[in-house]
Design a protein around this motif. Structure first.
Motif, PDB file in Angstrom:
ATOM      1  N   ALA A   1     -61.950  37.177  17.944  1.00 35.10           N
ATOM      2  CA  ALA A   1     -61.260  35.910  17.788  1.00 35.10           C
ATOM      3  C   ALA A   1     -60.216  36.045  16.690  1.00 35.10           C
ATOM      4  O   ALA A   1     -60.492  36.559  15.633  1.00 35.10           O
ATOM      5  N   ARG A   2     -59.027  35.557  16.975  1.00 37.93           N
ATOM      6  CA  ARG A   2     -57.959  35.578  15.985  1.00 37.93           C
ATOM      7  C   ARG A   2     -58.147  34.435  14.992  1.00 37.93           C
ATOM      8  O   ARG A   2     -58.627  33.375  15.351  1.00 37.93           O
ATOM      9  N   LEU A   3     -57.712  34.670  13.736  1.00 32.85           N
ATOM     10  CA  LEU A   3     -57.803  33.625  12.719  1.00 32.85           C
ATOM     11  C   LEU A   3     -56.785  32.523  12.985  1.00 32.85           C
ATOM     12  O   LEU A   3     -57.006  31.382  12.644  1.00 32.85           O
ATOM     13  N   CYS A   4     -55.658  32.866  13.572  1.00 32.05           N
ATOM     14  CA  CYS A   4     -54.606  31.897  13.864  1.00 32.05           C
ATOM     15  C   CYS A   4     -54.178  32.092  15.311  1.00 32.05           C
ATOM     16  O   CYS A   4     -53.087  32.600  15.588  1.00 32.05           O
ATOM     17  N   PRO A   5     -54.997  31.709  16.279  1.00 31.86           N
ATOM     18  CA  PRO A   5     -54.727  32.046  17.676  1.00 31.86           C
ATOM     19  C   PRO A   5     -53.521  31.348  18.279  1.00 31.86           C
ATOM     20  O   PRO A   5     -52.971  31.833  19.259  1.00 31.86           O
ATOM     21  N   HIS A   6     -53.084  30.226  17.736  1.00 30.74           N
ATOM     22  CA  HIS A   6     -52.002  29.485  18.351  1.00 30.74           C
ATOM     23  C   HIS A   6     -50.627  29.926  17.867  1.00 30.74           C
ATOM     24  O   HIS A   6     -49.628  29.324  18.203  1.00 30.74           O
ATOM     25  N   ILE A   7     -50.564  31.009  17.100  1.00 29.71           N
ATOM     26  CA  ILE A   7     -49.296  31.523  16.589  1.00 29.71           C
ATOM     27  C   ILE A   7     -48.917  32.750  17.406  1.00 29.71           C
ATOM     28  O   ILE A   7     -49.762  33.531  17.819  1.00 29.71           O
ATOM     29  N   ALA A   8     -47.631  32.943  17.592  1.00 23.15           N
ATOM     30  CA  ALA A   8     -47.140  34.100  18.351  1.00 23.15           C
ATOM     31  C   ALA A   8     -47.502  35.399  17.638  1.00 23.15           C
ATOM     32  O   ALA A   8     -47.857  35.391  16.463  1.00 23.15           O
ATOM     33  N   GLU A   9     -47.375  36.494  18.338  1.00 23.26           N
ATOM     34  CA  GLU A   9     -47.667  37.806  17.768  1.00 23.26           C
ATOM     35  C   GLU A   9     -46.741  38.086  16.586  1.00 23.26           C
ATOM     36  O   GLU A   9     -45.707  37.454  16.416  1.00 23.26           O
ATOM     37  N   VAL A  10     -47.128  39.085  15.766  1.00 21.90           N
ATOM     38  CA  VAL A  10     -46.298  39.499  14.640  1.00 21.90           C
ATOM     39  C   VAL A  10     -44.930  39.903  15.175  1.00 21.90           C
ATOM     40  O   VAL A  10     -44.848  40.553  16.211  1.00 21.90           O
ATOM     41  N   PRO A  11     -43.841  39.517  14.505  1.00 21.59           N
ATOM     42  CA  PRO A  11     -42.506  39.852  14.998  1.00 21.59           C
ATOM     43  C   PRO A  11     -42.360  41.350  15.266  1.00 21.59           C
ATOM     44  O   PRO A  11     -42.950  42.167  14.566  1.00 21.59           O
ATOM     45  N   HIS A  12     -41.556  41.706  16.275  1.00 22.65           N
ATOM     46  CA  HIS A  12     -41.430  43.104  16.676  1.00 22.65           C
ATOM     47  C   HIS A  12     -40.917  44.003  15.562  1.00 22.65           C
ATOM     48  O   HIS A  12     -41.295  45.138  15.452  1.00 22.65           O
ATOM     49  N   TRP A  13     -40.065  43.477  14.653  1.00 22.20           N
ATOM     50  CA  TRP A  13     -39.554  44.314  13.574  1.00 22.20           C
ATOM     51  C   TRP A  13     -40.650  44.695  12.606  1.00 22.20           C
ATOM     52  O   TRP A  13     -40.621  45.749  11.999  1.00 22.20           O
ATOM     53  N   VAL A  14     -41.672  43.850  12.448  1.00 21.51           N
ATOM     54  CA  VAL A  14     -42.807  44.194  11.592  1.00 21.51           C
ATOM     55  C   VAL A  14     -43.589  45.323  12.240  1.00 21.51           C
ATOM     56  O   VAL A  14     -43.971  46.290  11.593  1.00 21.51           O
ATOM     57  N   VAL A  42     -60.333  40.348   5.056  1.00 27.34           N
ATOM     58  CA  VAL A  42     -59.408  39.483   4.314  1.00 27.34           C
ATOM     59  C   VAL A  42     -59.525  39.764   2.811  1.00 27.34           C
ATOM     60  O   VAL A  42     -58.523  39.831   2.097  1.00 27.34           O
ATOM     61  N   GLY A  43     -60.747  39.991   2.311  1.00 20.32           N
ATOM     62  CA  GLY A  43     -60.938  40.319   0.893  1.00 20.32           C
ATOM     63  C   GLY A  43     -60.228  41.603   0.499  1.00 20.32           C
ATOM     64  O   GLY A  43     -59.636  41.699  -0.583  1.00 20.32           O
ATOM     65  N   ASP A  44     -60.259  42.621   1.376  1.00 25.11           N
ATOM     66  CA  ASP A  44     -59.545  43.874   1.117  1.00 25.11           C
ATOM     67  C   ASP A  44     -58.039  43.614   1.068  1.00 25.11           C
ATOM     68  O   ASP A  44     -57.319  44.173   0.232  1.00 25.11           O
ATOM     69  N   PHE A  45     -57.564  42.782   1.973  1.00 21.95           N
ATOM     70  CA  PHE A  45     -56.148  42.432   2.035  1.00 21.95           C
ATOM     71  C   PHE A  45     -55.711  41.760   0.730  1.00 21.95           C
ATOM     72  O   PHE A  45     -54.644  42.061   0.192  1.00 21.95           O
ATOM     73  N   LYS A  46     -56.548  40.863   0.207  1.00 25.28           N
ATOM     74  CA  LYS A  46     -56.229  40.198  -1.059  1.00 25.28           C
ATOM     75  C   LYS A  46     -56.131  41.211  -2.193  1.00 25.28           C
ATOM     76  O   LYS A  46     -55.230  41.138  -3.028  1.00 25.28           O
ATOM     77  N   ARG A  47     -57.059  42.175  -2.236  1.00 23.65           N
ATOM     78  CA  ARG A  47     -57.022  43.200  -3.280  1.00 23.65           C
ATOM     79  C   ARG A  47     -55.744  44.038  -3.180  1.00 23.65           C
ATOM     80  O   ARG A  47     -55.109  44.341  -4.184  1.00 23.65           O
ATOM     81  N   ALA A  76     -63.797  38.059   7.010  1.00 20.30           N
ATOM     82  CA  ALA A  76     -63.152  38.047   8.334  1.00 20.30           C
ATOM     83  C   ALA A  76     -62.231  39.260   8.456  1.00 20.30           C
ATOM     84  O   ALA A  76     -61.652  39.712   7.466  1.00 20.30           O
ATOM     85  N   PRO A  77     -62.076  39.794   9.661  1.00 17.93           N
ATOM     86  CA  PRO A  77     -61.178  40.945   9.858  1.00 17.93           C
ATOM     87  C   PRO A  77     -59.719  40.579   9.578  1.00 17.93           C
ATOM     88  O   PRO A  77     -59.190  39.640  10.157  1.00 17.93           O
ATOM     89  N   ALA A  78     -59.083  41.323   8.686  1.00 21.02           N
ATOM     90  CA  ALA A  78     -57.681  41.058   8.352  1.00 21.02           C
ATOM     91  C   ALA A  78     -56.769  41.369   9.532  1.00 21.02           C
ATOM     92  O   ALA A  78     -55.712  40.771   9.679  1.00 21.02           O
ATOM     93  N   GLY A  79     -57.168  42.275  10.393  1.00 17.90           N
ATOM     94  CA  GLY A  79     -56.356  42.624  11.544  1.00 17.90           C
ATOM     95  C   GLY A  79     -56.213  41.496  12.548  1.00 17.90           C
ATOM     96  O   GLY A  79     -55.339  41.520  13.402  1.00 17.90           O
ATOM     97  N   ASP A  80     -57.081  40.472  12.460  1.00 16.73           N
ATOM     98  CA  ASP A  80     -57.020  39.347  13.388  1.00 16.73           C
ATOM     99  C   ASP A  80     -55.935  38.330  13.033  1.00 16.73           C
ATOM    100  O   ASP A  80     -55.651  37.438  13.813  1.00 16.73           O
ATOM    101  N   ILE A  81     -55.350  38.457  11.860  1.00 17.22           N
ATOM    102  CA  ILE A  81     -54.297  37.528  11.448  1.00 17.22           C
ATOM    103  C   ILE A  81     -53.045  37.867  12.242  1.00 17.22           C
ATOM    104  O   ILE A  81     -52.564  38.984  12.203  1.00 17.22           O
TER     105      ILE A  81
END
Length: 143
Positions: A1-14, A42-47, A76-81
């Motif tokens: 499950a995505r943390l923000c499912p209603h948002i489009a995918e990460v922009p292609h340039w990213v 998410v905790g690893d991402f914050k660090r 939560a998995p940071a990759g799901d953002i």
């Protein structure tokens, strides 16, 4: 499950810049990219964010928001953002005891007011002068 499912995918340039990068916008408007490993939480991402901006986790708290919602689950998995993340870094409060000698009681019974210079001012209740405590913890009575 995505943390923000209603948002489009990460922009292609990213995606082309870093295969597992997440875009983070700071309050200053600066945008940085952080690499997210497959098993990062998410905790690893914050660090990683604190390291990237040169802040110490002992002195700062990081809050992440995705589409207006605060990400509160550090496990939560940071990759799901799936969208740009807004980050707010707050300095942790430090409690200190002031050695200010004042005779009497209830000299300053009201809450202090934080000024733009990071000093806290206390209006006198039964005292003759305003009390100012600087951001460094220095207390002084003002005329």
């Amino acid at each position: 499950a995505r943390l923000c499912p209603h948002i489009a995918e990460v922009p292609h340039w990213v995606s082309r810049t870093m295969s597992n990068a997440k875009s983070v916008v700071l309050p200053s408007g600066a945008e940085i990219l952080l690499e997210v490993a497959e098993h990062d939480l998410v905790g690893d991402f914050k660090r990683k964010l604190l390291e990237r901006v040169g802040k110490d986790a002992k002195e700062c708290v990081v809050q992440l928001a995705c589409d207006g919602a605060i990400l509160t689950d550090d496990s939560a998995p940071a990759g799901d953002i799936q969208t740009t993340i807004t980050a707010v870094l707050r300095r942790k409060a430090k409690a200190i005891q002031l050695e200010l000698q004042m005779s009497g009681s209830e000299k300053y019974s009201a809450s202090g007011v934080l000024a733009p210079n990071d000093s806290i001012y206390f209006a006198p209740s039964h005292a003759g002068r305003v009390l100012r405590i600087s951001a460094e913890g220095n207390a002084e009575l003002l005329e």
